[in-house]
Write a protein that holds these residues in place. Structure first.
Motif, PDB file in Angstrom:
ATOM      1  N   VAL A  91       0.837  -1.206   0.000  1.00  0.00           N
ATOM      2  CA  VAL A  91       0.000   0.000   0.000  1.00  0.00           C
ATOM      3  C   VAL A  91       0.866   1.248   0.000  1.00  0.00           C
ATOM      4  O   VAL A  91       0.595   2.214  -0.725  1.00  0.00           O
ATOM      5  N   LYS A  92       1.937   1.239   0.770  1.00  0.00           N
ATOM      6  CA  LYS A  92       2.858   2.374   0.821  1.00  0.00           C
ATOM      7  C   LYS A  92       3.476   2.613  -0.559  1.00  0.00           C
ATOM      8  O   LYS A  92       3.549   3.759  -1.024  1.00  0.00           O
ATOM      9  N   VAL A  94       2.260   1.733  -3.503  1.00  0.00           N
ATOM     10  CA  VAL A  94       1.211   2.211  -4.415  1.00  0.00           C
ATOM     11  C   VAL A  94       0.924   3.687  -4.156  1.00  0.00           C
ATOM     12  O   VAL A  94       0.837   4.487  -5.095  1.00  0.00           O
ATOM     13  N   ASN A  95       0.800   4.073  -2.891  1.00  0.00           N
ATOM     14  CA  ASN A  95       0.538   5.477  -2.566  1.00  0.00           C
ATOM     15  C   ASN A  95       1.674   6.386  -3.000  1.00  0.00           C
ATOM     16  O   ASN A  95       1.442   7.480  -3.514  1.00  0.00           O
ATOM     17  N   GLU A  96       2.914   5.947  -2.801  1.00  0.00           N
ATOM     18  CA  GLU A  96       4.060   6.747  -3.228  1.00  0.00           C
ATOM     19  C   GLU A  96       4.099   6.895  -4.747  1.00  0.00           C
ATOM     20  O   GLU A  96       4.399   7.963  -5.259  1.00  0.00           O
ATOM     21  N   SER A  97       3.772   5.822  -5.456  1.00  0.00           N
ATOM     22  CA  SER A  97       3.780   5.923  -6.918  1.00  0.00           C
ATOM     23  C   SER A  97       2.655   6.834  -7.396  1.00  0.00           C
ATOM     24  O   SER A  97       2.829   7.599  -8.351  1.00  0.00           O
ATOM     25  N   LYS A  98       1.497   6.789  -6.727  1.00  0.00           N
ATOM     26  CA  LYS A  98       0.402   7.710  -7.071  1.00  0.00           C
ATOM     27  C   LYS A  98       0.816   9.153  -6.815  1.00  0.00           C
ATOM     28  O   LYS A  98       0.537  10.034  -7.611  1.00  0.00           O
ATOM     29  N   ASP A  99       1.477   9.397  -5.670  1.00  0.00           N
ATOM     30  CA  ASP A  99       1.936  10.744  -5.342  1.00  0.00           C
ATOM     31  C   ASP A  99       2.952  11.244  -6.358  1.00  0.00           C
ATOM     32  O   ASP A  99       2.900  12.401  -6.782  1.00  0.00           O
TER      33      ASP A  99
END
Length: 137
Positions: A91-92, A94-99
């Protein structure tokens, strides 16, 4: 009944339902791997380190035919912690790649400040000198 079957067909063919199904299957396979890692590799080593204990045999007897299976409970806790940590990392990531993607899109959308050319800098310097000369005169 036919309408109900058609609605179900539309529901099941939606992307998020299929993604969820894939997640459940992959999650089940991942859980099997983590369970084996804990039961077959980690816990035997931990048991050996703390005194040649086999966790699957670690019981608290409650009577002649009942016991609390403390060893399996500990193994399940370790399995949960490893699984939760891996899910956290996924999840971390995925969130970093989205950011990063959102930041990149913002940078692409923002107009870039044009750099001053050497000629423009020279002209501005001349303009300043002329203003100084006019004030002095």
């Amino acid at each position: 009944m036919k309408k109900l079957i058609e609605e179900f067909g539309k529901f099941i063919n939606r992307g998020n339902v299929l993604d969820m199904a894939v997640g459940v299957v992959v999650g089940g396979a991942f859980t099997t791997i983590v369970t084996s890692l804990v039961n077959d590799i980690i816990m035997p080593v931990v048991g050996l380190i703390i005194g040649d204990i086999k966790f699957e045999e670690l019981l608290i007897p409650l009577g002649k035919s009942a016991a609390i299976n403390l060893g399996l409970f500990i193994q399940n806790i370790v399995t949960f912690l490893i699984t939760a940590f891996v899910v956290f990392l996924v999840v971390k990531a995925v969130n970093e790649s989205k950011d990063m993607l959102a930041k990149k899109e913002e940078e692409e959308e923002a107009p870039a400040e044009p750099e001053e050319s050497a000629e423009l800098k020279t002209l501005k310097a001349i303009e300043e000198e002329l203003k100084k000369m006019n004030k002095a005169a």
